[in-house]
Design a protein around this motif. Structure first.
Motif, PDB file in Angstrom:
ATOM      1  N   GLU A  38       0.832  -1.208   0.000  1.00 53.81           N
ATOM      2  CA  GLU A  38       0.000   0.000   0.000  1.00 53.81           C
ATOM      3  C   GLU A  38       0.870   1.263   0.000  1.00 53.81           C
ATOM      4  O   GLU A  38       0.632   2.206  -0.751  1.00 53.81           O
ATOM      5  N   GLY A  39       1.893   1.282   0.854  1.00 52.56           N
ATOM      6  CA  GLY A  39       2.808   2.422   0.894  1.00 52.56           C
ATOM      7  C   GLY A  39       3.575   2.571  -0.410  1.00 52.56           C
ATOM      8  O   GLY A  39       3.781   3.688  -0.904  1.00 52.56           O
ATOM      9  N   PHE A  40       3.992   1.442  -0.975  1.00 52.53           N
ATOM     10  CA  PHE A  40       4.700   1.437  -2.257  1.00 52.53           C
ATOM     11  C   PHE A  40       3.845   2.093  -3.330  1.00 52.53           C
ATOM     12  O   PHE A  40       4.305   2.960  -4.068  1.00 52.53           O
ATOM     13  N   ARG A  41       2.582   1.695  -3.450  1.00 52.75           N
ATOM     14  CA  ARG A  41       1.667   2.255  -4.464  1.00 52.75           C
ATOM     15  C   ARG A  41       1.513   3.759  -4.267  1.00 52.75           C
ATOM     16  O   ARG A  41       1.578   4.536  -5.215  1.00 52.75           O
ATOM     17  N   ARG A  42       1.286   4.155  -3.016  1.00 45.54           N
ATOM     18  CA  ARG A  42       1.078   5.581  -2.698  1.00 45.54           C
ATOM     19  C   ARG A  42       2.325   6.399  -3.048  1.00 45.54           C
ATOM     20  O   ARG A  42       2.240   7.451  -3.701  1.00 45.54           O
ATOM     21  N   THR A  43       3.494   5.916  -2.641  1.00 47.90           N
ATOM     22  CA  THR A  43       4.717   6.686  -2.846  1.00 47.90           C
ATOM     23  C   THR A  43       5.153   6.676  -4.303  1.00 47.90           C
ATOM     24  O   THR A  43       5.637   7.694  -4.814  1.00 47.90           O
ATOM     25  N   LEU A  44       4.977   5.554  -5.005  1.00 42.59           N
ATOM     26  CA  LEU A  44       5.292   5.536  -6.437  1.00 42.59           C
ATOM     27  C   LEU A  44       4.422   6.559  -7.160  1.00 42.59           C
ATOM     28  O   LEU A  44       4.913   7.332  -7.985  1.00 42.59           O
ATOM     29  N   GLY A  45       3.138   6.611  -6.827  1.00 46.41           N
ATOM     30  CA  GLY A  45       2.246   7.607  -7.427  1.00 46.41           C
ATOM     31  C   GLY A  45       2.689   9.025  -7.124  1.00 46.41           C
ATOM     32  O   GLY A  45       2.694   9.889  -8.005  1.00 46.41           O
ATOM     33  N   ALA A  46       3.098   9.270  -5.878  1.00 44.79           N
ATOM     34  CA  ALA A  46       3.555  10.608  -5.487  1.00 44.79           C
ATOM     35  C   ALA A  46       4.840  10.988  -6.216  1.00 44.79           C
ATOM     36  O   ALA A  46       5.005  12.139  -6.646  1.00 44.79           O
ATOM     37  N   LEU A  47       5.749  10.022  -6.379  1.00 43.31           N
ATOM     38  CA  LEU A  47       7.006  10.281  -7.091  1.00 43.31           C
ATOM     39  C   LEU A  47       6.729  10.627  -8.550  1.00 43.31           C
ATOM     40  O   LEU A  47       7.251  11.624  -9.078  1.00 43.31           O
ATOM     41  N   LEU A  48       5.908   9.841  -9.204  1.00 37.74           N
ATOM     42  CA  LEU A  48       5.595  10.102 -10.611  1.00 37.74           C
ATOM     43  C   LEU A  48       4.820  11.400 -10.767  1.00 37.74           C
ATOM     44  O   LEU A  48       5.077  12.171 -11.707  1.00 37.74           O
ATOM     45  N   ASP A  49       3.905  11.691  -9.854  1.00 37.00           N
ATOM     46  CA  ASP A  49       3.172  12.959  -9.894  1.00 37.00           C
ATOM     47  C   ASP A  49       4.125  14.145  -9.745  1.00 37.00           C
ATOM     48  O   ASP A  49       3.962  15.170 -10.414  1.00 37.00           O
ATOM     49  N   ALA A  50       5.111  14.018  -8.863  1.00 34.75           N
ATOM     50  CA  ALA A  50       6.079  15.098  -8.662  1.00 34.75           C
ATOM     51  C   ALA A  50       6.907  15.320  -9.927  1.00 34.75           C
ATOM     52  O   ALA A  50       7.159  16.465 -10.318  1.00 34.75           O
ATOM     53  N   VAL A  51       7.312  14.242 -10.579  1.00 39.56           N
ATOM     54  CA  VAL A  51       8.073  14.375 -11.831  1.00 39.56           C
ATOM     55  C   VAL A  51       7.218  15.085 -12.878  1.00 39.56           C
ATOM     56  O   VAL A  51       7.692  15.998 -13.564  1.00 39.56           O
ATOM     57  N   ARG A  52       5.965  14.704 -12.988  1.00 34.85           N
ATOM     58  CA  ARG A  52       5.067  15.345 -13.965  1.00 34.85           C
ATOM     59  C   ARG A  52       4.849  16.822 -13.633  1.00 34.85           C
ATOM     60  O   ARG A  52       4.824  17.675 -14.519  1.00 34.85           O
ATOM     61  N   ARG A  53       4.674  17.118 -12.350  1.00 34.83           N
ATOM     62  CA  ARG A  53       4.392  18.491 -11.902  1.00 34.83           C
ATOM     63  C   ARG A  53       5.612  19.397 -12.061  1.00 34.83           C
ATOM     64  O   ARG A  53       5.501  20.547 -12.489  1.00 34.83           O
ATOM     65  N   LEU A  54       6.788  18.884 -11.725  1.00 33.20           N
ATOM     66  CA  LEU A  54       8.002  19.694 -11.729  1.00 33.20           C
ATOM     67  C   LEU A  54       8.690  19.750 -13.085  1.00 33.20           C
ATOM     68  O   LEU A  54       9.454  20.668 -13.358  1.00 33.20           O
ATOM     69  N   GLY A  55       8.411  18.763 -13.920  1.00 36.38           N
ATOM     70  CA  GLY A  55       9.088  18.677 -15.209  1.00 36.38           C
ATOM     71  C   GLY A  55       8.314  19.343 -16.327  1.00 36.38           C
ATOM     72  O   GLY A  55       7.131  19.665 -16.199  1.00 36.38           O
ATOM     73  N   THR A  56       9.007  19.539 -17.421  1.00 30.56           N
ATOM     74  CA  THR A  56       8.410  20.070 -18.640  1.00 30.56           C
ATOM     75  C   THR A  56       8.336  18.936 -19.651  1.00 30.56           C
ATOM     76  O   THR A  56       9.375  18.379 -20.029  1.00 30.56           O
ATOM     77  N   PRO A  57       7.122  18.552 -20.069  1.00 29.90           N
ATOM     78  CA  PRO A  57       7.000  17.441 -21.014  1.00 29.90           C
ATOM     79  C   PRO A  57       7.694  17.746 -22.340  1.00 29.90           C
ATOM     80  O   PRO A  57       7.611  18.863 -22.851  1.00 29.90           O
ATOM     81  N   LEU A  58       8.380  16.752 -22.863  1.00 30.66           N
ATOM     82  CA  LEU A  58       8.965  16.879 -24.195  1.00 30.66           C
ATOM     83  C   LEU A  58       7.923  16.427 -25.219  1.00 30.66           C
ATOM     84  O   LEU A  58       7.066  15.590 -24.911  1.00 30.66           O
ATOM     85  N   PRO A  59       7.994  16.952 -26.441  1.00 38.24           N
ATOM     86  CA  PRO A  59       7.049  16.515 -27.469  1.00 38.24           C
ATOM     87  C   PRO A  59       7.154  15.005 -27.696  1.00 38.24           C
ATOM     88  O   PRO A  59       8.228  14.415 -27.527  1.00 38.24           O
ATOM     89  N   ASP A  60       6.048  14.395 -28.071  1.00 35.42           N
ATOM     90  CA  ASP A  60       6.014  12.950 -28.286  1.00 35.42           C
ATOM     91  C   ASP A  60       7.022  12.490 -29.333  1.00 35.42           C
ATOM     92  O   ASP A  60       7.529  11.370 -29.260  1.00 35.42           O
ATOM     93  N   ASP A  61       7.323  13.340 -30.311  1.00 33.26           N
ATOM     94  CA  ASP A  61       8.256  12.931 -31.359  1.00 33.26           C
ATOM     95  C   ASP A  61       9.720  13.198 -30.995  1.00 33.26           C
ATOM     96  O   ASP A  61      10.623  12.870 -31.754  1.00 33.26           O
ATOM     97  N   ALA A  62       9.972  13.763 -29.810  1.00 30.39           N
ATOM     98  CA  ALA A  62      11.351  13.995 -29.347  1.00 30.39           C
ATOM     99  C   ALA A  62      11.927  12.681 -28.834  1.00 30.39           C
ATOM    100  O   ALA A  62      11.275  11.955 -28.093  1.00 30.39           O
ATOM    101  N   LEU A  63      13.130  12.375 -29.246  1.00 33.71           N
ATOM    102  CA  LEU A  63      13.798  11.157 -28.796  1.00 33.71           C
ATOM    103  C   LEU A  63      15.139  11.509 -28.169  1.00 33.71           C
ATOM    104  O   LEU A  63      16.192  11.208 -28.705  1.00 33.71           O
ATOM    105  N   GLU A  64      15.075  12.178 -27.031  1.00 31.74           N
ATOM    106  CA  GLU A  64      16.272  12.550 -26.301  1.00 31.74           C
ATOM    107  C   GLU A  64      16.728  11.353 -25.459  1.00 31.74           C
ATOM    108  O   GLU A  64      15.891  10.585 -24.971  1.00 31.74           O
ATOM    109  N   PRO A  65      18.030  11.186 -25.259  1.00 32.39           N
ATOM    110  CA  PRO A  65      18.478  10.119 -24.359  1.00 32.39           C
ATOM    111  C   PRO A  65      18.013  10.410 -22.932  1.00 32.39           C
ATOM    112  O   PRO A  65      18.163  11.521 -22.445  1.00 32.39           O
TER     113      PRO A  65
END
Length: 92
Positions: A38-65
């Motif tokens: 249960e904690g794993f699910r909650r924290t994985l979701g929080a980690l991914l949400d933080a990456v989405r919130r703090l990051g800038t999405p790259l275009p779908d056709d961008a293939l950066e390493p």
């Protein structure tokens, strides 16, 4: 730094955000080691949400390493365990 979330795409994250992300990564590692699904699910979701919130999405056709690859939100505890290094999912 370019981060990929498996099944979703890439985001560009400023290095200044990694202190916050490393705290969540440490929590995730502890929950995995204790088998706290249960904690794993909650924290994985929080980690991914933080990456989405703090990051800038790259275009779908961008293939950066990607410097970092994170599991999808649906990843199992065993799947994520296979992706771990000694530092967790996020180095540092």
């Amino acid at each position: 730094m370019i981060v990929r979330i498996m099944g979703e795409g890439q985001v560009k994250l400023d290095d200044a955000h990694f202190t916050e992300l490393n705290k969540l990564d440490d929590e995730l590692l502890a929950e995995m080691e204790s088998g706290d699904e249960e904690g794993f699910r909650r924290t994985l979701g929080a980690l991914l949400d933080a990456v989405r919130r703090l990051g800038t999405p790259l275009p779908d056709d961008a293939l950066e390493p990607s410097a970092l690859i994170l599991p999808s939100p649906e990843a199992s505890l065993d799947e994520v365990r296979e992706m771990l290094s000694d530092d967790g999912l996020i180095p540092g």
